[in-house]
Scaffold this active site. Structure first.
Site, PDB file in Angstrom:
ATOM      1  N   GLY A   9      -9.110   3.448   6.974  1.00  0.00           N
ATOM      2  CA  GLY A   9      -8.806   4.848   7.279  1.00  0.00           C
ATOM      3  C   GLY A   9      -7.339   5.119   7.561  1.00  0.00           C
ATOM      4  N   PHE A  10      -6.661   4.157   8.163  1.00  0.00           N
ATOM      5  CA  PHE A  10      -5.277   4.415   8.559  1.00  0.00           C
ATOM      6  C   PHE A  10      -4.409   3.171   8.389  1.00  0.00           C
ATOM      7  CE2 PHE A  10      -8.090   7.236  10.858  1.00  0.00           C
ATOM      8  CZ  PHE A  10      -7.504   8.475  10.648  1.00  0.00           C
ATOM      9  N   GLY A  11      -3.172   3.391   8.001  1.00  0.00           N
ATOM     10  CA  GLY A  11      -2.198   2.307   7.979  1.00  0.00           C
ATOM     11  C   GLY A  11      -1.691   2.058   9.393  1.00  0.00           C
ATOM     12  N   GLY A  12      -0.990   0.960   9.550  1.00  0.00           N
ATOM     13  CA  GLY A  12      -0.307   0.701  10.816  1.00  0.00           C
ATOM     14  C   GLY A  12      -1.183   0.225  11.963  1.00  0.00           C
ATOM     15  N   GLY A  20       1.086  -2.488   3.907  1.00  0.00           N
ATOM     16  CA  GLY A  20       1.571  -1.115   3.866  1.00  0.00           C
ATOM     17  C   GLY A  20       2.839  -0.981   4.668  1.00  0.00           C
ATOM     18  N   SER A  47       0.828  -1.204   0.000  1.00  0.00           N
ATOM     19  CA  SER A  47       0.000   0.000   0.000  1.00  0.00           C
ATOM     20  C   SER A  47       0.860   1.251   0.000  1.00  0.00           C
ATOM     21  CB  SER A  47      -0.916   0.007   1.228  1.00  0.00           C
ATOM     22  OG  SER A  47      -1.444   1.307   1.384  1.00  0.00           O
ATOM     23  N   MET A  62      -8.950   8.023  -0.021  1.00  0.00           N
ATOM     24  CA  MET A  62      -9.841   8.322   1.122  1.00  0.00           C
ATOM     25  C   MET A  62     -10.416   9.720   0.988  1.00  0.00           C
ATOM     26  SD  MET A  62      -7.519   6.896   4.206  1.00  0.00           S
ATOM     27  CE  MET A  62      -6.669   5.317   4.084  1.00  0.00           C
ATOM     28  N   HIS A 106      -8.101   1.189  -4.295  1.00  0.00           N
ATOM     29  CA  HIS A 106      -9.051   0.888  -3.214  1.00  0.00           C
ATOM     30  C   HIS A 106      -9.772   2.180  -2.835  1.00  0.00           C
ATOM     31  CE1 HIS A 106      -9.493  -0.459   1.303  1.00  0.00           C
ATOM     32  NE2 HIS A 106     -10.654  -0.374   0.687  1.00  0.00           N
ATOM     33  N   ASP A 115      -4.652   3.579  -1.864  1.00  0.00           N
ATOM     34  CA  ASP A 115      -5.743   3.847  -0.922  1.00  0.00           C
ATOM     35  C   ASP A 115      -6.272   5.259  -1.083  1.00  0.00           C
ATOM     36  OD1 ASP A 115      -6.050   1.435   0.690  1.00  0.00           O
ATOM     37  OD2 ASP A 115      -3.974   1.795   1.280  1.00  0.00           O
ATOM     38  N   ASP A 159      -6.702  -6.762   3.767  1.00  0.00           N
ATOM     39  CA  ASP A 159      -6.055  -5.445   3.853  1.00  0.00           C
ATOM     40  C   ASP A 159      -6.095  -4.934   5.283  1.00  0.00           C
ATOM     41  OD1 ASP A 159      -5.120  -2.875   3.460  1.00  0.00           O
ATOM     42  OD2 ASP A 159      -6.805  -2.220   2.204  1.00  0.00           O
ATOM     43  N   GLY A 160      -4.899  -4.749   5.836  1.00  0.00           N
ATOM     44  CA  GLY A 160      -4.797  -4.110   7.145  1.00  0.00           C
ATOM     45  C   GLY A 160      -4.105  -4.959   8.186  1.00  0.00           C
ATOM     46  N   GLY A 161      -2.972  -4.468   8.635  1.00  0.00           N
ATOM     47  CA  GLY A 161      -2.286  -5.115   9.759  1.00  0.00           C
ATOM     48  C   GLY A 161      -1.593  -6.423   9.431  1.00  0.00           C
ATOM     49  N   HIS A 211      -1.014  -1.120  -4.327  1.00  0.00           N
ATOM     50  CA  HIS A 211      -2.327  -0.860  -3.728  1.00  0.00           C
ATOM     51  C   HIS A 211      -2.424   0.637  -3.431  1.00  0.00           C
ATOM     52  CE1 HIS A 211      -5.895  -2.085  -1.400  1.00  0.00           C
ATOM     53  NE2 HIS A 211      -5.505  -1.220  -0.477  1.00  0.00           N
ATOM     54  N   MET A 256     -12.038   4.276  -0.774  1.00  0.00           N
ATOM     55  CA  MET A 256     -12.737   4.452   0.504  1.00  0.00           C
ATOM     56  C   MET A 256     -13.423   5.801   0.447  1.00  0.00           C
ATOM     57  SD  MET A 256      -9.778   2.822   2.872  1.00  0.00           S
ATOM     58  CE  MET A 256      -8.572   3.075   1.587  1.00  0.00           C
ATOM     59  N   MET A 287     -11.592  -6.341   4.643  1.00  0.00           N
ATOM     60  CA  MET A 287     -10.784  -5.448   5.478  1.00  0.00           C
ATOM     61  C   MET A 287     -10.496  -6.150   6.801  1.00  0.00           C
ATOM     62  SD  MET A 287     -10.075  -2.719   3.796  1.00  0.00           S
ATOM     63  CE  MET A 287      -9.219  -1.908   5.158  1.00  0.00           C
TER      64      MET A 287
HETATM   65  C1  DX5 Z   1      -6.392   1.182   5.451  1.00  0.00           C
HETATM   66  C2  DX5 Z   1      -5.888   0.924   4.060  1.00  0.00           C
HETATM   67  C3  DX5 Z   1      -4.776  -0.055   4.025  1.00  0.00           C
HETATM   68  C4  DX5 Z   1      -3.551   0.335   4.788  1.00  0.00           C
HETATM   69  C5  DX5 Z   1      -2.775  -0.896   5.125  1.00  0.00           C
HETATM   70  O1  DX5 Z   1      -7.547   1.939   5.374  1.00  0.00           O
HETATM   71  O2  DX5 Z   1      -6.916   0.422   3.248  1.00  0.00           O
HETATM   72  O3  DX5 Z   1      -4.462  -0.408   2.688  1.00  0.00           O
HETATM   73  O4  DX5 Z   1      -2.744   1.242   4.098  1.00  0.00           O
HETATM   74  O5  DX5 Z   1      -1.676  -0.535   5.889  1.00  0.00           O
HETATM   75  P1  DX5 Z   1      -0.998  -1.554   6.901  1.00  0.00           P
HETATM   76  O6  DX5 Z   1      -0.505  -2.724   6.106  1.00  0.00           O
HETATM   77  O7  DX5 Z   1       0.098  -0.733   7.479  1.00  0.00           O
HETATM   78  O8  DX5 Z   1      -2.034  -1.958   7.911  1.00  0.00           O
HETATM   79 ZN    ZN Z   2      -6.434  -0.451   1.249  1.00  0.00          ZN
END
Ligand code: DX5
Ligand code: ZN
Length: 219
Positions: free
Chosen positions: A140-143, A195, A6, A35, A64, A33, A173-175, A31, A66, A135
């Protein structure tokens, strides 16, 4: 397994270099994202940024969305070079129509569900998509940390796809990172968004190689 890093975790001051480093690590997709500060409580980037990076990369652009009512913007994302467009089931009144519009534009359609949405809402849409996205964090947020209960929904979707005899990718997607990748793959997921685990790694090539090793060990 296809790996889809991502770009949300890229170095935005040196975007092309950051993407090139990840591309050279040998991944299948980028990927992206998008938003809108409305469907999710964060803003990221839109078609202009994607158009800017498009000539710099040969990767499959996995966009993606959002955003609320994505039907307003499909055209923009087709024109800026998306290869696949994912819309959220929760973001529009008529997901089937939007998915058909994406397909008609020559782009691969996909549909996503957030953690609180059950898997079975997607069953009627399966014949319309090339990929479903589960998901594994609140968008909304990475990490963030992966929510394990979401993996059960991926397994349900994989079972339904097999029952219907369809060839559809299941993306999560996510974590996701080396620590939980084995569990992710065991639940039937074959496209992994990462990401922080790839763009955020000091050595993306090593992060990707470690992920491939985990996959190989499961075989
Ligand atoms: C969250 C995004 C993800 C995010 C993943 O809303 O859709 O794609 O960037 O980031 P990580 O892998 O750090 O959770
Ligand atoms: Zn995503």
């Amino acid at each position: 397994m296809k790996i889809a890093p991502s770009m949300l975790s890229a170095d935005f001051a040196h975007l092309a270099e950051s993407v090139a480093r990840v591309e050279n690590a040998g991944v299948e997709m980028l990927h992206l994202d998008v938003m809108d500060g409305n469907f999710v409580p964060n803003l990221s980037f839109g078609p202009c940024v994607i158009a800017g990076i498009r000539p710099e990369s040969k990767l499959f652009f996995d966009v993606h969305l959002m955003i609320e009512r994505p039907e307003r913007y499909i055209d923009y994302f087709v024109k800026c070079g998306a290869d696949g467009i994912t819309i959220h089931f929760e973001s529009t009144e008529n997901p089937a129509e939007v998915l058909k519009t994406i397909r008609a534009a020559g782009v691969k359609p996909a549909v996503a569900i957030s953690p609180d949405t059950p898997a079975d809402v997607l069953y009627p849409l399966l014949p319309l998509v090339d990929m479903v996205l589960v998901m594994t964090v609140y968008p909304g947020f990475g990490g963030q940390k992966l929510i394990p209960a979401c993996l059960e929904k991926a397994a349900q979707l994989r079972a339904k796809i097999e029952e219907l005899g369809l060839a559809i990718d299941v993306q999560a997607d996510g974590g996701i990172g080396a620590g939980n990748l084995a569990d992710v793959l065991k639940s039937g997921i074959n496209v992994v968004v990462a990401g922080s685990a790839v763009f955020g790694a000091p050595d993306p090539a090593k992060a990707v190689a470690d992920m491939r090793k985990i996959e190989a060990e499961l075989a």
